[in-house]
Design an enzyme around this catalytic site. Structure first.
Site: not given
Ligand code: AP5
Ligand code: MG
Length: 220
Positions: A132, A165, A18, A176, A93
């Protein structure tokens, strides 16, 4: 009479791309990215009350309660730079958030133009998480293998330091993904029945996903 502002949602599980796609699309469309996760991380960095409260949920991989999230996004969408539209990344969400968004846009004299749903198989999502890296200053996402920075640990855009992160640890990523399945994936049907859902295969190279999304937007 509703105005012609363009409000679009990028919907998809954690790691679906996203943020990566939003960064490209905002330039193309000339509308800002409104990313609830980025707004929370800015509040955490600035140690605001909202940030301190949100952090406990984010660190566990849970959703921040609706009333906090909706208030934060509402305030952001009422700012001047969103008058021509916005690209929503990570919001809504939950169904109550989606209903609140309808009200916010109606208050602004506008409506939702489309919801772009990015689908990626779960094993690919988990594999993306470990590689990431995020820029500490501008928040841009890189990937060590699929979208590497020119120089290790340095952001190509503003020279900021890249970090991993806290919620990209494997156990938090799993939580998640579960939360996504339980609370967010029902939004796909919610928007499908309104005929504003457009589905994109997110399991392709970044440029190909971007091309597919651009084609969908050009059809609107
Ligand atoms: P948030 O920051 O929104 O996290 P998320 O939805 O879990 O999504 P990510 O940012 O992890 O992934 P992304 O889809 O943006 O993927 P990216 O482009 O980075 O939210 C964090 C937390 O805040 C939530 O867990 C929750 O606690 C809270 N929160 C936020 N919004 C909320 C809300 N509305 N309500 C309640 N709580 C909320 O890409 C991932 C990686 O893959 C990158 O390394 C990238 O380079 C790479 N990549 C991207 N595309 C490709 C591709 N096509 N091929 C290969 N690699 C790719
Ligand atoms: Mg993101």
């Amino acid at each position: 009479m509703p105005n012609e502002a363009r409000y679009l949602i990028l919907l998809g599980p954690p790691m679906s791309g996203k943020g990566t796609q939003a960064a490209r699309l905002t330039q193309l469309l000339g509308i800002p990215q409104v990313a609830s996760g980025d707004l929370f991380r800015e509040n955490i960095k600035d140690e605001t009350n909202l940030g301190l409260e949100a952090k406990t949920y984010i660190d566990r991989g849970d959703l921040v309660p609706d009333e906090i999230t909706i208030g934060m996004v509402k305030e952001r969408l009422h700012r001047e730079d969103c008058r021509g539209g916005a690209l929503l990344d990570g919001f809504p969400r939950t169904i109550p958030q989606a209903e609140a968004l309808d009200e916010i846009l109606a208050d602004l004299g506008s409506f939702l133009a489309a919801v772009i749903s990015i689908a990626v198989p779960e094993d690919i999502l988990v594999a993306r998480a470990s590689g990431r890296r995020i820029c500490r200053t501008c928040g841009h996402s890189f990937h060590l293998v699929f979208d590497p920075p020119g120089e290790p640990d340095v952001c190509d855009y503003d020279g900021g330091e890249l970090y991993q992160r806290e919620d990209d640890k494997p156990e938090t990523v799993r939580q998640r993904l579960e939360v996504y399945q339980g609370q967010t994936s029902p939004l796909i049907e919610f928007y499908r029945v309104r005929s504003i859902l457009r589905e994109i295969n997110g399991d392709q190279p970044i440029d190909d996903v971007a091309m597919d999304i651009t084609a969908v937007i050009n059809e609107l």
